[in-house]
Design a protein around this motif. Structure first.
Motif, PDB file in Angstrom:
ATOM      1  N   ILE A 207      43.713  45.403  91.558  1.00  0.00           N
ATOM      2  CA  ILE A 207      44.893  45.363  90.692  1.00  0.00           C
ATOM      3  C   ILE A 207      45.016  46.609  89.817  1.00  0.00           C
ATOM      4  O   ILE A 207      45.868  46.677  88.937  1.00  0.00           O
ATOM      5  CB  ILE A 207      44.890  44.103  89.805  1.00  0.00           C
ATOM      6  N   THR A 208      44.180  47.620  90.074  1.00  0.00           N
ATOM      7  CA  THR A 208      44.274  48.865  89.312  1.00  0.00           C
ATOM      8  C   THR A 208      45.516  49.645  89.734  1.00  0.00           C
ATOM      9  O   THR A 208      46.014  49.483  90.856  1.00  0.00           O
ATOM     10  CB  THR A 208      43.036  49.748  89.534  1.00  0.00           C
ATOM     11  N   PRO A 209      46.040  50.514  88.868  1.00  0.00           N
ATOM     12  CA  PRO A 209      47.238  51.292  89.217  1.00  0.00           C
ATOM     13  C   PRO A 209      46.949  52.522  90.081  1.00  0.00           C
ATOM     14  O   PRO A 209      47.881  53.251  90.459  1.00  0.00           O
ATOM     15  CB  PRO A 209      47.779  51.717  87.843  1.00  0.00           C
ATOM     16  N   ASP A 210      45.673  52.771  90.405  1.00  0.00           N
ATOM     17  CA  ASP A 210      45.302  53.951  91.190  1.00  0.00           C
ATOM     18  C   ASP A 210      45.994  53.923  92.559  1.00  0.00           C
ATOM     19  O   ASP A 210      45.988  52.896  93.248  1.00  0.00           O
ATOM     20  CB  ASP A 210      43.795  54.021  91.394  1.00  0.00           C
ATOM     21  N   ILE A 211      46.569  55.060  92.971  1.00  0.00           N
ATOM     22  CA  ILE A 211      47.240  55.159  94.262  1.00  0.00           C
ATOM     23  C   ILE A 211      46.255  55.669  95.312  1.00  0.00           C
ATOM     24  O   ILE A 211      45.627  56.717  95.134  1.00  0.00           O
ATOM     25  CB  ILE A 211      48.476  56.080  94.170  1.00  0.00           C
ATOM     26  N   VAL A 212      46.120  54.918  96.407  1.00  0.00           N
ATOM     27  CA  VAL A 212      45.183  55.260  97.485  1.00  0.00           C
ATOM     28  C   VAL A 212      45.972  55.927  98.613  1.00  0.00           C
ATOM     29  O   VAL A 212      46.809  55.293  99.248  1.00  0.00           O
ATOM     30  CB  VAL A 212      44.467  54.005  98.019  1.00  0.00           C
ATOM     31  N   THR A 213      45.711  57.208  98.850  1.00  0.00           N
ATOM     32  CA  THR A 213      46.499  57.964  99.828  1.00  0.00           C
ATOM     33  C   THR A 213      45.833  58.097 101.193  1.00  0.00           C
ATOM     34  O   THR A 213      46.499  58.408 102.183  1.00  0.00           O
ATOM     35  CB  THR A 213      46.800  59.381  99.299  1.00  0.00           C
ATOM     36  N   GLU A 214      44.533  57.855 101.277  1.00  0.00           N
ATOM     37  CA  GLU A 214      43.824  58.034 102.549  1.00  0.00           C
ATOM     38  C   GLU A 214      44.195  56.921 103.532  1.00  0.00           C
ATOM     39  O   GLU A 214      44.115  55.732 103.203  1.00  0.00           O
ATOM     40  CB  GLU A 214      42.314  58.031 102.302  1.00  0.00           C
ATOM     41  N   ILE A 215      44.588  57.304 104.739  1.00  0.00           N
ATOM     42  CA  ILE A 215      45.015  56.345 105.744  1.00  0.00           C
ATOM     43  C   ILE A 215      43.810  55.880 106.570  1.00  0.00           C
ATOM     44  O   ILE A 215      43.110  56.700 107.160  1.00  0.00           O
ATOM     45  CB  ILE A 215      46.072  56.959 106.682  1.00  0.00           C
ATOM     46  N   PRO A 216      43.540  54.559 106.648  1.00  0.00           N
ATOM     47  CA  PRO A 216      42.409  54.071 107.452  1.00  0.00           C
ATOM     48  C   PRO A 216      42.578  54.453 108.919  1.00  0.00           C
ATOM     49  O   PRO A 216      43.692  54.483 109.449  1.00  0.00           O
ATOM     50  CB  PRO A 216      42.477  52.553 107.274  1.00  0.00           C
TER      51      PRO A 216
ATOM     52  N   ALA B  51      67.007  58.677  93.917  1.00  0.00           N
ATOM     53  CA  ALA B  51      66.044  58.190  94.912  1.00  0.00           C
ATOM     54  C   ALA B  51      65.724  59.280  95.927  1.00  0.00           C
ATOM     55  O   ALA B  51      64.564  59.471  96.304  1.00  0.00           O
ATOM     56  CB  ALA B  51      66.599  56.953  95.613  1.00  0.00           C
ATOM     57  N   ILE B  52      66.746  60.007  96.360  1.00  0.00           N
ATOM     58  CA  ILE B  52      66.537  61.102  97.328  1.00  0.00           C
ATOM     59  C   ILE B  52      65.612  62.164  96.721  1.00  0.00           C
ATOM     60  O   ILE B  52      64.672  62.633  97.368  1.00  0.00           O
ATOM     61  CB  ILE B  52      67.890  61.722  97.732  1.00  0.00           C
ATOM     62  N   LYS B  53      65.864  62.496  95.463  1.00  0.00           N
ATOM     63  CA  LYS B  53      65.049  63.507  94.785  1.00  0.00           C
ATOM     64  C   LYS B  53      63.606  63.034  94.624  1.00  0.00           C
ATOM     65  O   LYS B  53      62.655  63.784  94.906  1.00  0.00           O
ATOM     66  CB  LYS B  53      65.659  63.813  93.407  1.00  0.00           C
ATOM     67  N   ALA B  54      63.423  61.787  94.190  1.00  0.00           N
ATOM     68  CA  ALA B  54      62.073  61.260  93.959  1.00  0.00           C
ATOM     69  C   ALA B  54      61.290  61.134  95.259  1.00  0.00           C
ATOM     70  O   ALA B  54      60.109  61.497  95.328  1.00  0.00           O
ATOM     71  CB  ALA B  54      62.164  59.897  93.262  1.00  0.00           C
ATOM     72  N   MET B  55      61.943  60.628  96.302  1.00  0.00           N
ATOM     73  CA  MET B  55      61.259  60.458  97.585  1.00  0.00           C
ATOM     74  C   MET B  55      60.920  61.803  98.215  1.00  0.00           C
ATOM     75  O   MET B  55      59.836  61.972  98.798  1.00  0.00           O
ATOM     76  CB  MET B  55      62.135  59.637  98.534  1.00  0.00           C
ATOM     77  N   SER B  56      61.801  62.767  98.073  1.00  0.00           N
ATOM     78  CA  SER B  56      61.549  64.103  98.629  1.00  0.00           C
ATOM     79  C   SER B  56      60.377  64.772  97.923  1.00  0.00           C
ATOM     80  O   SER B  56      59.508  65.378  98.568  1.00  0.00           O
ATOM     81  CB  SER B  56      62.810  64.975  98.513  1.00  0.00           C
ATOM     82  N   ALA B  57      60.342  64.660  96.599  1.00  0.00           N
ATOM     83  CA  ALA B  57      59.246  65.259  95.823  1.00  0.00           C
ATOM     84  C   ALA B  57      57.912  64.586  96.163  1.00  0.00           C
ATOM     85  O   ALA B  57      56.884  65.257  96.319  1.00  0.00           O
ATOM     86  CB  ALA B  57      59.544  65.132  94.329  1.00  0.00           C
ATOM     87  N   ALA B  58      57.924  63.263  96.273  1.00  0.00           N
ATOM     88  CA  ALA B  58      56.698  62.538  96.607  1.00  0.00           C
ATOM     89  C   ALA B  58      56.202  62.906  98.001  1.00  0.00           C
ATOM     90  O   ALA B  58      54.992  63.062  98.225  1.00  0.00           O
ATOM     91  CB  ALA B  58      56.949  61.028  96.521  1.00  0.00           C
ATOM     92  N   LEU B  59      57.128  63.080  98.943  1.00  0.00           N
ATOM     93  CA  LEU B  59      56.745  63.447 100.304  1.00  0.00           C
ATOM     94  C   LEU B  59      56.129  64.841 100.343  1.00  0.00           C
ATOM     95  O   LEU B  59      55.112  65.070 101.018  1.00  0.00           O
ATOM     96  CB  LEU B  59      57.956  63.365 101.234  1.00  0.00           C
TER      97      LEU B  59
ATOM     98  N   ALA C 104      51.237  68.040 101.088  1.00  0.00           N
ATOM     99  CA  ALA C 104      50.330  69.079 100.607  1.00  0.00           C
ATOM    100  C   ALA C 104      48.882  68.581 100.568  1.00  0.00           C
ATOM    101  O   ALA C 104      47.939  69.367 100.639  1.00  0.00           O
ATOM    102  CB  ALA C 104      50.760  69.537  99.212  1.00  0.00           C
ATOM    103  N   LYS C 105      48.715  67.249 100.491  1.00  0.00           N
ATOM    104  CA  LYS C 105      47.378  66.653 100.427  1.00  0.00           C
ATOM    105  C   LYS C 105      46.769  66.392 101.788  1.00  0.00           C
ATOM    106  O   LYS C 105      45.568  66.539 101.990  1.00  0.00           O
ATOM    107  CB  LYS C 105      47.448  65.308  99.676  1.00  0.00           C
ATOM    108  N   SER C 106      47.613  65.920 102.732  1.00  0.00           N
ATOM    109  CA  SER C 106      47.061  65.441 103.994  1.00  0.00           C
ATOM    110  C   SER C 106      48.043  65.603 105.145  1.00  0.00           C
ATOM    111  O   SER C 106      49.268  65.454 104.968  1.00  0.00           O
ATOM    112  CB  SER C 106      46.669  63.964 103.859  1.00  0.00           C
ATOM    113  N   ALA C 107      47.516  65.838 106.334  1.00  0.00           N
ATOM    114  CA  ALA C 107      48.339  65.942 107.547  1.00  0.00           C
ATOM    115  C   ALA C 107      48.853  64.578 107.995  1.00  0.00           C
ATOM    116  O   ALA C 107      49.712  64.495 108.880  1.00  0.00           O
ATOM    117  CB  ALA C 107      47.509  66.571 108.666  1.00  0.00           C
ATOM    118  N   ASP C 108      48.336  63.499 107.388  1.00  0.00           N
ATOM    119  CA  ASP C 108      48.784  62.152 107.756  1.00  0.00           C
ATOM    120  C   ASP C 108      50.272  61.943 107.501  1.00  0.00           C
ATOM    121  O   ASP C 108      50.873  61.029 108.053  1.00  0.00           O
ATOM    122  CB  ASP C 108      48.011  61.094 106.958  1.00  0.00           C
ATOM    123  N   TYR C 109      50.857  62.809 106.657  1.00  0.00           N
ATOM    124  CA  TYR C 109      52.257  62.609 106.259  1.00  0.00           C
ATOM    125  C   TYR C 109      53.204  63.635 106.881  1.00  0.00           C
ATOM    126  O   TYR C 109      54.390  63.666 106.564  1.00  0.00           O
ATOM    127  CB  TYR C 109      52.361  62.635 104.726  1.00  0.00           C
TER     128      TYR C 109
END
Length: 457
Positions: free
Chosen positions: A112-121, A213-221, A226-231
């Motif tokens: 239930i922590t707010p930490d975002i987990v980005t690594e894809i299993p 929404a377009i701006k937020a989703m684009s920035a998040a993507l 930049a972090k991982s090739a998974d995206y």
């Protein structure tokens, strides 16, 4: 380049009054009533008994068939009863009544922590099992179990995962808000589903009336790439505003330029469509082991002042009367309360009904907005046919239905109607086309299924 579907469609006023309202967390009521029929398919079977203590997130009902889903407790407390209770439409459905405890205790293994987990299993079976065991269903309206949709039948292959961020129904803004406020989690959910589908490209379709929404989703993507090739295989596609762009077949036509044939499924043309809220639920299920016990809903209507417009994070099982009262009460001018939008939503027959996984709104409509104008004769203008996004001829289907011509209704593809209401919206004669066609469609589908069953014998 902005895209849209070519056949039909209308442009109602989008009325996104609550678009700027940030998501607020609703406190739990003293009692919740959890429906066993929160998904398409067989209702779940309770596995708890009266008197049992339950934790938040604990499984309280198991799937009753292949097309079914787990149901979890939205609160900590004591099971008070397991009995039929009326739902939104007034139908009697089995519910588990839970008296909510003052102190919340979560089931083991839930993060239930707010930490975002980005690594894809790496293990796709693990991803699918987490989605299934946490009761994730489609949150775009149909509530089809998500794990089933992500496992195409033999011989079918996904060429593209489409995330539906169109939210084309007037008034509704909850998808818009989660795209603004929880962009990363939605995109991680997309990458998880991509993994299960074999790494096909993913496209997030967002209508151009949602610039934040377009701006937020684009920035998040960009940040995730930049972090991982998974995206790397995910992109944002801006869509021209047009109703009903959120329909699966219309979204596929807009994004992939492919047509799903009569009685066909998206996977037949290589498409898998999931709502952005479903993608968020997938993220929570897989990365946090969080069951689907929450969703976001819009409280809105022209008769509400701006300060009473809301987007709420609710838990399943909350009485709608409790939510309405918490939001300031039902406005005096409201003649009808709708669950969903004004085009495809359903009037709420029972305000004591409780939220389910797919609940999306409390929309207050005035008497002026709900009063139907007097029906007159069809003037053969063809506006309904021009507006139909399925390329049907509603005026002809209406005539066949009124005369009981079942063979002709099937011949003219009444079974392909998506019940979007474009025909009714455009008809200058105020003919209740949708009402008549919807009933006829149900009758024809029963005939088709009976014929198919007979052929199997």
């Amino acid at each position: 380049m902005k895209k849209t579907f070519k056949i039909g469609g209308v442009h109602p006023n989008d009325s996104k009054i609550s678009a700027s309202c940030k998501i607020e967390k609703l406190p739990l009521p003293k009692t919740v009533y959890v429906s066993m029929a929160q998904h398409l398919g067989a209702p779940a079977n309770p596995i708890v008994a009266v008197g049992d203590s339950v934790k938040t997130g604990q499984v309280i009902a198991e799937p009753a068939g292949f097309i079914s889903a787990f149901v979890h407790s939205p609160a900590t407390g004591i099971v008070k009863s397991i009995a039929p209770r009326q739902d939104l439409a007034g139908n009697w459905m089995n519910h588990i009544e839970i008296a909510v405890a003052e102190e919340e205790v979560w089931a083991d293994g839930i993060d239930i922590t707010p930490d975002i987990v980005t690594e894809i299993p790496a293990d796709t079976a693990f991803i699918v099992n987490r989605i299934k065991s946490n009761g994730v269903v489609g949150l775009g309206g149909a509530t089809f179990p998500t794990h089933v949709k992500l496992c195409p039948p033999p011989g079918k292959k996904a060429d593209c995962l489409i995330l539906n961020g169109a939210e084309c129904e007037p008034y509704l803004t909850s998808d818009n808000r989660i795209m603004i406020e929880r962009s990363q989690e939605i995109l991680i959910g997309a990458a998880l589903m991509q993994k299960v589908l074999g790494g096909c490209p993913a496209v997030v379709g967002i209508e151009d009336n949602k610039p934040e929404a377009i701006k937020a989703m684009s920035a998040a993507l960009d940040a995730l790439k930049a972090k991982s090739a998974d995206y790397a295989g995910i992109r944002i596609q801006i869509l021209k505003k047009k109703y009903p762009q959120g329909g699966e077949k219309q979204l596929i036509a807009a994004v992939m330029k492919r047509e799903v044939k009569s009685m066909g499924l998206p996977i037949d043309v290589g498409a898998v469509v999931q709502n952005v809220a479903t993608s968020l639920a997938v993220y929570e299920a897989v990365q946090k082991n969080m069951p689907l016990i929450t969703n976001t809903m819009t409280i809105t209507g022209d008769c509400l002042p701006q300060e009473r417009q809301h987007n709420y994070l609710f838990r399943i099982g909350m009485p709608l009367s409790y939510i309405a009262e918490y939001a300031g009460g039902v406005p005096q001018e409201a003649a009808k309360i709708v669950s969903g939008g004004p085009m495809m939503g359903k009037a709420i027959a029972n305000l004591d009904a409780c939220t389910v996984k797919g609940s999306s709104s409390l929309l207050y409509l005035t008497e002026k907005q709900t009063r139907r104008k007097a029906e007159s004769n069809c003037i053969r203008c063809g506006k309904c046919a021009d507006a139909c996004p399925m390329g049907l001829e509603p005026f002809l289907l209406n005539k066949c239905a009124k005369n009981g011509l079942m063979d002709e209704l099937e011949q003219y593809s009444v079974q392909d109607c998506i019940e979007c209401g474009c025909c009714l919206y455009t008809c200058p004669a105020n003919i209740p086309l949708l009402d008549v066609i919807r009933l006829a469609k149900g009758d024809v589908i029963k005939i088709i299924r009976a014929r198919a069953a007979a052929q199997k014998k």
